[in-house]
Design a protein around this motif. Structure first.
Motif, PDB file in Angstrom:
ATOM      1  N   TRP A 131      43.296  11.773   0.869  1.00  0.00           N
ATOM      2  CA  TRP A 131      42.756  12.897   1.638  1.00  0.00           C
ATOM      3  C   TRP A 131      42.205  12.421   2.981  1.00  0.00           C
ATOM      4  CZ3 TRP A 131      42.869  17.474   3.237  1.00  0.00           C
ATOM      5  CH2 TRP A 131      41.792  18.061   3.930  1.00  0.00           C
ATOM      6  N   ARG A 132      41.549  11.276   3.007  1.00  0.00           N
ATOM      7  CA  ARG A 132      41.034  10.766   4.281  1.00  0.00           C
ATOM      8  C   ARG A 132      42.174  10.512   5.255  1.00  0.00           C
ATOM      9  NH1 ARG A 132      37.542   8.422   0.520  1.00  0.00           N
ATOM     10  NH2 ARG A 132      38.698   6.457   0.363  1.00  0.00           N
ATOM     11  N   ARG A 133      43.286  10.001   4.750  1.00  0.00           N
ATOM     12  CA  ARG A 133      44.457   9.804   5.620  1.00  0.00           C
ATOM     13  C   ARG A 133      45.075  11.137   6.008  1.00  0.00           C
ATOM     14  NH1 ARG A 133      42.556   5.230   2.821  1.00  0.00           N
ATOM     15  NH2 ARG A 133      43.639   3.330   3.521  1.00  0.00           N
ATOM     16  N   SER A 135      43.660  13.980   6.382  1.00  0.00           N
ATOM     17  CA  SER A 135      42.838  14.646   7.391  1.00  0.00           C
ATOM     18  C   SER A 135      43.209  14.174   8.790  1.00  0.00           C
ATOM     19  CB  SER A 135      41.350  14.366   7.125  1.00  0.00           C
ATOM     20  OG  SER A 135      40.960  14.824   5.860  1.00  0.00           O
ATOM     21  N   SER A 136      43.330  12.860   8.949  1.00  0.00           N
ATOM     22  CA  SER A 136      43.711  12.314  10.259  1.00  0.00           C
ATOM     23  C   SER A 136      45.120  12.733  10.631  1.00  0.00           C
ATOM     24  CB  SER A 136      43.599  10.790  10.239  1.00  0.00           C
ATOM     25  OG  SER A 136      42.274  10.375   9.970  1.00  0.00           O
ATOM     26  N   MET A 137      46.028  12.709   9.670  1.00  0.00           N
ATOM     27  CA  MET A 137      47.412  13.108   9.937  1.00  0.00           C
ATOM     28  C   MET A 137      47.486  14.560  10.388  1.00  0.00           C
ATOM     29  SD  MET A 137      49.297  11.349   6.683  1.00  0.00           S
ATOM     30  CE  MET A 137      50.949  11.888   7.108  1.00  0.00           C
ATOM     31  N   ARG A 139      45.223  16.424  11.873  1.00  0.00           N
ATOM     32  CA  ARG A 139      44.704  16.609  13.235  1.00  0.00           C
ATOM     33  C   ARG A 139      45.708  16.153  14.282  1.00  0.00           C
ATOM     34  NH1 ARG A 139      39.964  14.843  10.375  1.00  0.00           N
ATOM     35  NH2 ARG A 139      38.427  16.531  10.280  1.00  0.00           N
ATOM     36  N   LEU A 140      46.467  15.132  13.953  1.00  0.00           N
ATOM     37  CA  LEU A 140      47.457  14.622  14.901  1.00  0.00           C
ATOM     38  C   LEU A 140      48.748  15.436  14.861  1.00  0.00           C
ATOM     39  CD1 LEU A 140      48.221  12.386  16.926  1.00  0.00           C
ATOM     40  CD2 LEU A 140      49.059  11.050  14.993  1.00  0.00           C
ATOM     41  N   ARG A 143      48.137  19.582  15.700  1.00  0.00           N
ATOM     42  CA  ARG A 143      47.240  20.052  16.756  1.00  0.00           C
ATOM     43  C   ARG A 143      47.925  21.001  17.735  1.00  0.00           C
ATOM     44  NH1 ARG A 143      49.150  15.187  18.295  1.00  0.00           N
ATOM     45  NH2 ARG A 143      49.516  14.754  20.518  1.00  0.00           N
ATOM     46  N   LEU A 159      40.007  21.407   6.564  1.00  0.00           N
ATOM     47  CA  LEU A 159      39.826  21.314   8.010  1.00  0.00           C
ATOM     48  C   LEU A 159      40.667  22.394   8.669  1.00  0.00           C
ATOM     49  CD1 LEU A 159      42.566  19.836   9.459  1.00  0.00           C
ATOM     50  CD2 LEU A 159      41.699  17.948   8.097  1.00  0.00           C
ATOM     51  N   VAL A 161      42.909  23.348  12.254  1.00  0.00           N
ATOM     52  CA  VAL A 161      43.646  22.688  13.322  1.00  0.00           C
ATOM     53  C   VAL A 161      44.677  23.677  13.848  1.00  0.00           C
ATOM     54  CG1 VAL A 161      45.412  21.687  11.800  1.00  0.00           C
ATOM     55  CG2 VAL A 161      44.808  20.484  13.913  1.00  0.00           C
ATOM     56  N   SER A 182      53.808  14.050   6.621  1.00  0.00           N
ATOM     57  CA  SER A 182      54.635  12.926   7.088  1.00  0.00           C
ATOM     58  C   SER A 182      56.094  13.338   7.285  1.00  0.00           C
ATOM     59  CB  SER A 182      54.553  11.755   6.101  1.00  0.00           C
ATOM     60  OG  SER A 182      55.139  12.094   4.857  1.00  0.00           O
TER      61      SER A 182
END
Length: 209
Positions: A131-133, A135-137, A139-140, A143, A159, A161, A182
């Motif tokens: 989940w931490r990964r 979240s970053s994915m 947002r990128l 976006r 989150l 976005v 991914s």
């Protein structure tokens, strides 16, 4: 500290050997031999690994990968299983942050190319790390998507976005969200709630690297 990257590496290497060099993968145009060669290039050929993400170097990287793929398959898988300690992405310091996503995703690339697969029952700590990964994915990768997106992993977090507009929810376990974000939308088991056309565009979008 759990070493999930190592566990995913070992499981993938076992599966590659069990299936042989010509089994399908989710990666278009790649059999298991090609995927193994990609992983060896990434860890053992820093002169060519930049071509994985940099278009000007892609041709050279592909030539190197094809040469690696021509090696005896058991030797290739052995190199996947045991990376060199000098590798910038696979030494004891970088292994978990650099390789958890790489090996989890590619393990699923092989698993989900076959028939009768089901999502694995993953430990809660691993789902939390994914989940931490994710979240970053999100947002990128999302976006610039023309919608007001809410990405939710029940029990882990959520989150928002996107560029705004129609509201669309993307809901699933962290592991499935990682695969969706991914670029593996067709095999990721997530739920999309919102306008049908916005959901269709998101499923067809080019996500990931």
């Amino acid at each position: 500290m759990p070493r999930y990257a190592r566990a995913e590496r070992e499981a993938l290497a076992d599966l590659l050997l069990a299936l042989g060099p010509d089994a399908p993968t989710i990666n278009e145009g790649w059999a298991t031999r090609d995927l193994a060669a990609h992983l060896v290039l990434r860890e053992r050929r820093p002169d060519a690994a930049g071509g994985i993400v940099l278009p000007p170097l892609r041709g050279y990287a592909e030539k190197v990968r094809r040469r690696l793929a021509a090696r005896p398959y058991p030797d290739l898988v052995a190199q996947v299983r045991r990376p060199p300690l000098w590798s910038p992405v696979s030494n004891p310091v970088t292994d978990e942050p650099a390789n958890l996503m790489e090996f989890f995703i590619h393990h699923e690339d092989v698993r989900r190319a076959g028939s009768g697969w089901q999502p694995r029952d993953l430990p809660a700590d691993l789902q939390g790390a994914l989940w931490r990964r994710a979240s970053s994915m999100a947002r990128l990768a999302l976006r610039r998507f023309p919608a007001d997106l809410y990405v939710q992993a029940p029990g882990h977090g959520e989150l928002s976005v996107g560029r705004g507009g129609e509201r669309l929810r993307v809901v699933g376990p962290p592991a499935e969200l990682v695969l969706f974000l991914s670029g593996r939308q067709r095999v990721a088991r997530v739920q999309l709630d919102g306008p049908a056309e916005a959901a269709r565009r998101l499923r067809a979008a080019r996500l990931g690297m």
